[in-house]
Design a protein around this motif. Structure first.
Motif, PDB file in Angstrom:
ATOM      1  N   THR A  61      27.068 -46.988   7.906  1.00 58.31           N
ATOM      2  CA  THR A  61      27.107 -48.105   6.957  1.00 58.31           C
ATOM      3  C   THR A  61      26.524 -47.718   5.601  1.00 58.31           C
ATOM      4  N   TRP A  62      25.638 -46.702   5.574  1.00 61.57           N
ATOM      5  CA  TRP A  62      25.000 -46.310   4.318  1.00 61.57           C
ATOM      6  C   TRP A  62      25.820 -45.277   3.535  1.00 61.57           C
ATOM      7  N   GLY A 148      24.002 -38.164  -0.887  1.00 61.66           N
ATOM      8  CA  GLY A 148      24.559 -38.674   0.362  1.00 61.66           C
ATOM      9  C   GLY A 148      26.048 -38.443   0.521  1.00 61.66           C
TER      10      GLY A 148
END
Length: 310
Positions: A61-62, A148
């Motif tokens: 989800t991140w 990320g």
């Protein structure tokens, strides 16, 4: 024209003649793959498999959405460097005695670094562009993990394997996997990019160091034989070229404007911004390709050493 140069030209023509014969063979194989994939998709079992594994795995989800501007710049620089790495590498393998030689200046740290003092101009070009490519790659690794973005190209679940098979069958049948690269890649893209970034690129660097004049260790040379290393290095180059051809083909076949916006403009729409940036970068590469003649190479190489013809 000398006998040696005539032999080199004849040898080059022979290589291209053999490659020309490979074109119809490749077309026939490609047609066979497409027909086989289309046939597979008619089977009930395969239809169930494709329904269960649509071709993409879920991300955490991140996971970040979209492409940052630095990634677009990295992509453009990488394409530029790869072009001249392949060009200079091919020149090293195909040309005879270099037209010019570069000799480093024995000043500062270079005097005791054990670096070679003299090399052919094509080797100098190859190593210089390689150094820029490595610096660009190091920046890419740092930004990839700092932002990320790594989660988009690193497999995070075993479900990526059947989804990659599903995506491959969909591509082969010319019925593209449904998805949006702005949000996440399909499983086959993820595995391909992971292999490029974390396997092929480091292998190209490692084998290139072994083949380059900067390798001076006799003890390590026994552990890393020259012949297999050269085969691996050329194999990586062939893989890069194969990947580039497939990559560019699919970029234009699966929604050119949107894909080019993703890659060059860091935007998710069907506008023309990415296309014009791509066109400009392509024009720049063409200009650099034709400008990189003996006169310009001599001028640039002379900034860090002396250039002679013997």
């Amino acid at each position: 024209m000398t006998p040696d140069s005539a032999g080199q030209i004849g040898s080059g023509r022979g290589v291209w003649f053999k490659l020309a014969w490979a074109i119809p063979v490749a077309i026939a194989l490609l047609a066979g793959v497409v027909l086989a994939a289309k046939g597979l998709r008619t089977l009930p079992e395969m239809q169930s498999f494709l329904a269960e594994f649509p071709g993409a795995s879920a991300l955490p989800t991140w996971a970040p959405v979209g492409f940052p501007a630095w990634l677009a710049w990295q992509h453009g620089l990488n394409a530029f460097f790869i072009l001249f790495i392949v060009r200079s590498g091919w020149q090293i393998r195909s040309q005879g005695r270099p037209a010019m030689f570069w000799t480093r200046r024995n000043t500062g740290l270079l005097r005791t670094a054990g670096a070679p003092t003299r090399m052919g101009i094509n080797v100098w070009v190859h190593l210089t562009v390689d150094a820029l490519w490595v610096l660009n790659g190091l920046a890419f690794y740092v930004l990839l993990f700092a932002t990320g973005q790594w989660v988009r190209i690193v497999p995070v679940s075993w479900g990526i394997i059947p989804n990659a098979v599903s995506a491959a069958i969909q591509y082969a049948s010319l019925n593209w996997p449904v998805g949006d690269g702005w949000v996440k890649y399909n499983a086959l893209q993820t595995l391909s990019y992971f292999f490029i970034v974390f396997v092929a690129a480091p292998l190209a660097l490692a084998t290139g160091i072994r083949l380059s004049p900067i390798w001076t260790s006799r003890r390590l040379s026994k552990l890393v034989p020259l012949g297999p290393t050269r085969v691996a290095h050329v194999g990586v180059m062939v893989f890069f070229l194969f990947f580039i051809v497939i990559h560019v083909t699919l970029v234009f076949a699966t929604g050119a404007l949107r894909n080019l916006n993703h890659m060059y403009a860091a935007q998710s729409d069907d506008g023309w911004t990415g296309f014009w940036i791509f066109a400009a970068s392509l024009a720049l590469m063409l200009v650099a390709w034709f400008a990189a003649g003996p006169r310009l190479l001599r001028a640039i190489a002379s900034l860090g050493g002396s250039v002679t013809t013997r």
